[in-house]
Design an enzyme around this catalytic site. Sequence first.
Site, PDB file in Angstrom:
ATOM      1  N   SER A   1       0.798  -1.224   0.000  1.00 52.42           N
ATOM      2  CA  SER A   1       0.000   0.000   0.000  1.00 52.42           C
ATOM      3  C   SER A   1       0.838   1.286   0.000  1.00 52.42           C
ATOM      4  CB  SER A   1      -0.908  -0.017   1.242  1.00 52.42           C
ATOM      5  OG  SER A   1      -1.939   0.923   1.080  1.00 52.42           O
TER       6      SER A   1
ATOM      7  N   CYS B   1       2.210   6.845  -7.043  1.00 45.40           N
ATOM      8  CA  CYS B   1       2.065   8.114  -7.763  1.00 45.40           C
ATOM      9  C   CYS B   1       2.964   9.206  -7.182  1.00 45.40           C
ATOM     10  CB  CYS B   1       0.607   8.554  -7.742  1.00 45.40           C
ATOM     11  SG  CYS B   1      -0.503   7.200  -8.163  1.00 45.40           S
TER      12      CYS B   1
ATOM     13  N   THR C   1     -12.673 -13.677 -13.545  1.00 41.68           N
ATOM     14  CA  THR C   1     -11.943 -14.245 -14.684  1.00 41.68           C
ATOM     15  C   THR C   1     -12.747 -15.429 -15.234  1.00 41.68           C
ATOM     16  OG1 THR C   1     -10.767 -15.842 -13.327  1.00 41.68           O
ATOM     17  CG2 THR C   1      -9.750 -13.672 -13.552  1.00 41.68           C
TER      18      THR C   1
ATOM     19  N   ALA D   1      -9.884 -10.700 -10.919  1.00 38.24           N
ATOM     20  CA  ALA D   1      -8.655  -9.953 -11.227  1.00 38.24           C
ATOM     21  C   ALA D   1      -8.995  -8.469 -11.367  1.00 38.24           C
ATOM     22  CB  ALA D   1      -8.019 -10.485 -12.504  1.00 38.24           C
TER      23      ALA D   1
ATOM     24  N   GLY E   1      -7.197  -4.107 -11.487  1.00 33.15           N
ATOM     25  CA  GLY E   1      -6.057  -3.188 -11.609  1.00 33.15           C
ATOM     26  C   GLY E   1      -5.363  -3.222 -12.960  1.00 33.15           C
ATOM     27  N   ASP E   2      -4.092  -2.888 -12.924  1.00 26.82           N
ATOM     28  CA  ASP E   2      -3.316  -2.773 -14.172  1.00 26.82           C
ATOM     29  C   ASP E   2      -3.166  -4.106 -14.897  1.00 26.82           C
ATOM     30  OD1 ASP E   2      -2.997  -0.204 -13.348  1.00 26.82           O
ATOM     31  OD2 ASP E   2      -0.813  -0.273 -13.127  1.00 26.82           O
TER      32      ASP E   2
ATOM     33  N   LYS F   1     -20.079  32.186 -16.725  1.00 25.49           N
ATOM     34  CA  LYS F   1     -20.226  31.090 -17.694  1.00 25.49           C
ATOM     35  C   LYS F   1     -18.940  30.287 -17.584  1.00 25.49           C
ATOM     36  CE  LYS F   1     -22.741  33.979 -20.941  1.00 25.49           C
ATOM     37  NZ  LYS F   1     -22.433  34.951 -21.989  1.00 25.49           N
TER      38      LYS F   1
HETATM   39  C1  LIG Z   1       5.782   6.120 -10.758  1.00 34.77           C
HETATM   40  C2  LIG Z   1       4.324   5.913 -10.940  1.00 34.77           C
HETATM   41  C3  LIG Z   1       3.465   7.008 -10.888  1.00 34.77           C
HETATM   42  C4  LIG Z   1       2.107   6.814 -11.052  1.00 34.77           C
HETATM   43  N1  LIG Z   1       1.288   7.908 -11.013  1.00 34.77           N
HETATM   44  C5  LIG Z   1      -0.039   7.751 -11.150  1.00 34.77           C
HETATM   45  C6  LIG Z   1      -0.923   8.829 -11.040  1.00 34.77           C
HETATM   46  O1  LIG Z   1      -0.498   9.964 -10.799  1.00 34.77           O
HETATM   47  N2  LIG Z   1      -2.241   8.614 -11.196  1.00 34.77           N
HETATM   48  C7  LIG Z   1      -2.741   7.376 -11.449  1.00 34.77           C
HETATM   49  O2  LIG Z   1      -3.957   7.222 -11.576  1.00 34.77           O
HETATM   50  N3  LIG Z   1      -1.935   6.300 -11.540  1.00 34.77           N
HETATM   51  C8  LIG Z   1      -0.601   6.462 -11.401  1.00 34.77           C
HETATM   52  N4  LIG Z   1       0.223   5.377 -11.471  1.00 34.77           N
HETATM   53  C9  LIG Z   1      -0.366   4.064 -11.802  1.00 34.77           C
HETATM   54  C10 LIG Z   1      -0.921   3.409 -10.564  1.00 34.77           C
HETATM   55  O3  LIG Z   1       0.038   3.386  -9.575  1.00 34.77           O
HETATM   56  C11 LIG Z   1      -1.372   2.025 -10.925  1.00 34.77           C
HETATM   57  O4  LIG Z   1      -2.366   2.133 -11.894  1.00 34.77           O
HETATM   58  C12 LIG Z   1      -1.918   1.261  -9.741  1.00 34.77           C
HETATM   59  O5  LIG Z   1      -0.970   1.177  -8.741  1.00 34.77           O
HETATM   60  C13 LIG Z   1      -2.341  -0.141 -10.181  1.00 34.77           C
HETATM   61  O6  LIG Z   1      -2.708  -0.894  -9.092  1.00 34.77           O
HETATM   62  P1  LIG Z   1      -2.510  -2.482  -9.084  1.00 34.77           P
HETATM   63  O7  LIG Z   1      -3.027  -2.953  -7.787  1.00 34.77           O
HETATM   64  O8  LIG Z   1      -3.071  -3.034 -10.300  1.00 34.77           O
HETATM   65  O9  LIG Z   1      -0.963  -2.673  -9.184  1.00 34.77           O
HETATM   66  P2  LIG Z   1       0.165  -2.172  -8.227  1.00 34.77           P
HETATM   67  O10 LIG Z   1      -0.289  -1.043  -7.408  1.00 34.77           O
HETATM   68  O11 LIG Z   1       1.348  -1.960  -9.084  1.00 34.77           O
HETATM   69  O12 LIG Z   1       0.412  -3.399  -7.288  1.00 34.77           O
HETATM   70  C14 LIG Z   1       0.819  -4.630  -7.780  1.00 34.77           C
HETATM   71  C15 LIG Z   1       1.668  -5.325  -6.748  1.00 34.77           C
HETATM   72  O13 LIG Z   1       1.621  -6.705  -7.000  1.00 34.77           O
HETATM   73  C16 LIG Z   1       2.872  -7.266  -6.634  1.00 34.77           C
HETATM   74  N5  LIG Z   1       2.993  -8.566  -7.316  1.00 34.77           N
HETATM   75  C17 LIG Z   1       3.056  -8.787  -8.651  1.00 34.77           C
HETATM   76  N6  LIG Z   1       3.116 -10.100  -8.893  1.00 34.77           N
HETATM   77  C18 LIG Z   1       3.106 -10.732  -7.705  1.00 34.77           C
HETATM   78  C19 LIG Z   1       3.145 -12.085  -7.311  1.00 34.77           C
HETATM   79  N7  LIG Z   1       3.197 -13.061  -8.209  1.00 34.77           N
HETATM   80  N8  LIG Z   1       3.105 -12.365  -6.006  1.00 34.77           N
HETATM   81  C20 LIG Z   1       3.039 -11.400  -5.074  1.00 34.77           C
HETATM   82  N9  LIG Z   1       2.996 -10.109  -5.388  1.00 34.77           N
HETATM   83  C21 LIG Z   1       3.022  -9.771  -6.684  1.00 34.77           C
HETATM   84  C22 LIG Z   1       3.850  -6.251  -7.107  1.00 34.77           C
HETATM   85  O14 LIG Z   1       5.069  -6.372  -6.404  1.00 34.77           O
HETATM   86  C23 LIG Z   1       3.124  -4.954  -6.814  1.00 34.77           C
HETATM   87  O15 LIG Z   1       3.555  -4.367  -5.613  1.00 34.77           O
HETATM   88  C24 LIG Z   1       1.594   5.520 -11.287  1.00 34.77           C
HETATM   89  C25 LIG Z   1       2.447   4.429 -11.330  1.00 34.77           C
HETATM   90  C26 LIG Z   1       3.796   4.615 -11.145  1.00 34.77           C
HETATM   91  C27 LIG Z   1       4.709   3.447 -11.186  1.00 34.77           C
END
Ligand SMILES: Cc1cc2nc3c(=O)[nH]c(=O)nc-3n(C[C@H](O)[C@H](O)[C@H](O)COP(=O)(O)OP(=O)(O)OC[C@H]3O[C@@H](n4cnc5c(N)ncnc54)[C@H](O)[C@@H]3O)c2cc1C
Length: 823
Positions: free
Chosen positions: A41, A45, A275, A282, A284-285, A436
Amino acid sequence: MKNKKVIIIGGVAGGASAATRLRRMDEFAEIIMLERGEFISFANCGLPYYIGGVITSRDALLVQSVEGMRRDFNIDVRNFSEAINIDREKKVLTVKNLVNNEEYQETYDYLVISTGAFPVKPPIKGIDEAETLFTLRNIPDMDNIKAYINKFKPKRATVIGAGFIGIEMAENLHHLGIDVSIVEMANQVMAPVDFEIAQVLHQHMIDKKVNLVLSDGVKEFKNKGKEIVLTSGKSLDTDLIIFAIGVRPENFLAKEAGLKLGERGGIWVDDNLKTTDDSIYAIGDAIEVKDFITKSEAMIPLAGPANKQGRIVADNICGLNKEYDGSMGTSVAKVFDLIVGSTGNNEKILKHKNIDYSVIHIHPGSHAGYYPGASTISMKLLYNKETEQIYGAQAVGMEGVDKRIDVIATAIRAGMKVTELKDLELSYAPPFSSAKDPVNMLGFVADNIINGIVETVQYSEIDELIQEGAFVIDARDDIENTFATIPGTVNIPFPEIRNRINEIPKDKKIFVFCQTGIRAYNTTRILRQRGFEAYNLDGAFKTYQSVYHPDNCMPGEVDDLGKVVVEKSVEVEEKNIIYTPKLVVDASGLQCPGPIIKTFKSLESLNDGEVLEITSTDPGFKKDVKSWVEKTNNTLLDLNDNKNIFTAKILKGKISSRPTNPVTKPSQEDSTIVVFSEDMDKAIAAFIIAQGAASMGKKVSLFFTFWGLNILRKPKKVRVKKSFIEKMFGAMMPRGSKKLPISKMNMLGMGPKMIKSIMKKKNVDSLETMIKSAMDLGVKITACAMSMDIMGIKKEELIDGVEIAGVATYLGDTTTANHNLFI
Ligand SMILES: Cc1cc2nc3c(=O)[nH]c(=O)nc-3n(C[C@H](O)[C@H](O)[C@H](O)COP(=O)(O)OP(=O)(O)OC[C@H]3O[C@@H](n4cnc5c(N)ncnc54)[C@H](O)[C@@H]3O)c2cc1C
């Protein structure tokens, strides 16, 4: 009943949201959250801003700790734990403890994959050996970059990839005093916005001294990452590389487990974020989402959607039936002093998907112009004229961008029609907005277009229309027109339109533009009601200019394509001397060239040697004022840029001629003559007066405009690039002083011949001799740039010694004149 056991893979944005929501929904569920890294956590960003020293506390980035989450939410958080295999049949997950490398298995009832996306790193030659090269995804990456900077103190950094992370890193490295280059393969930065909006960012970054390399990629890293060879063959020396060309979904687990992937490699999910396995969700990214607008699949890696999806899956695991209805890609970023934001689809996507769309560009103020600090927001709206669906919006400016984008994002989600934007009642007081609001303005424009009150053409169409012979009116003041205009257009300032209506052809389509669109709108309304087929140039000159000659709104040389080439700015003179201003003027909220016009008018009221202090919020002012003072022979004493408020101190006249007593009046003895006519007798009269005045020691300035320009043409034809119409026009006009008619008794050319012979008999110099001796006496001969443009006369066609300048230069000369003649 057995408590459910949920394992969440990934402990940051989506994963941590899912875990905490799950606990709030089910106090008794067994929740395990696995995170491969040390931290959970954390604020991804904020990472660039810690590197840049803007965020000073590293701890502030750690939103929640492993212990805190265990304690507050009773979640079994296991960091340094990587999920390495999913046995879907047995519902067993294999986990590797990265501290001791031991593997173990955990059963689950539900699995949530929130593994995020990883930075793309293609196998470019030399990339693995590049010791200067870093990517940025998490806290350890951030720490590595920070440690490298602290240790090696890089002077030059190169950011490869100009998306959000790349641009934010560029800004933060620049903030540290490092010289920054950005290399981007596309022709623009920030892919979510379209080119003309990105151009505003390009110019701003160039102003900030960023070396912006567009439309070029990396071919090879050499010398352990100290040299970057680009595909163009150019190379860059660098001490640090941030590699940020994009991210790919971390889909390995899902792929190996046989879960369906989307076309782009993201994990496929249904509307409940499930899924192809009923027990596995699933978020996020890592997933492919539905584009909210087009309903097609898209990858939108943003924190907002990831967090919201975390909440939805937790609810669904707890038996609710929540759906995720798609992402719009609503985003905002700080790009040095600018803010850029967008929501929904941009023009590139709509074109690619063959979706029929219409476009509106506007340039409203961020708040009421009369309240200090207002600046311009350039906005673009995409919508469907028939259905009135809003497809997307983009905006760039210094303040108020985020709130306008958020309002439009809300309107899109609410399914509002584009014309309903005009009805939104938005908060207003002068420091925040206008009665406006810019969002209302978009609604008004859309309403006008949809109801046929206004028709528009785009900036990209106007040049071609001109080439095809269209009649295009520049409805700005002549002084603005002189600064820069679209070649081949006619300047009829808006206030003169009714008096000059006869100059406008009724049998042609008429296109009108002004600086930001309002005067052109008023003009076309007059024209349309008087029976003309008149169109507005959408986005006005400001959008056109941002694409074709973005640096400046000042006049300059014209290149082969007829676009203005901006002249080099002069440096600020005598920066450290303190002068007390005689006049302080606030030109905040005015757009280019408004602040320059205000500067000109304010200086007019001062005497030589007195100082004007003028403040502007127009980003272009910083550059314009430097060029302007140089052109007008004034002196820029100081130019201060304080958080986007530019304050210039200008000394009237040249510093060397600064009188000891600044209250002394200027001599007011000079002579200025506008030569409008091409008649030989009038030209002779002008030169006789000019020579007389010059020989009495006066400074004399002759300003040749419209037909008067023909007097200055070389007698022989000069080969220059001209359009067909310009050629025709040129052939019909007299070429030089020997071919001029006379105003009365021309008698098919007999009259001029007779006059010439009489002049010879009476020993009066010929006009050609008069021109030469006037020049020898120091008479300043200026050709009006705007008239040359309209008449298609090129500078190569004019006799030597003629200066080309705008009306501002001429008006500058009149300030010290005691008479001003119009011939
Ligand atoms: C430098 C930076 C700046 C950003 N700025 C912005 C912003 O200003 N505004 C915005 O909207 N978005 C921003 N983002 C994008 C945003 O952070 C992501 O969209 C968001 O964090 C996605 O969430 P997530 O949970 O999908 O992935 P993440 O937050 O990336 O979390 C995924 C986690 O899963 C862990 N993981 C992966 N595979 C495994 C595994 N097999 N076992 C255990 N753990 C695992 C990884 O280590 C990681 O910590 C930024 C990203 C970065 C890198």
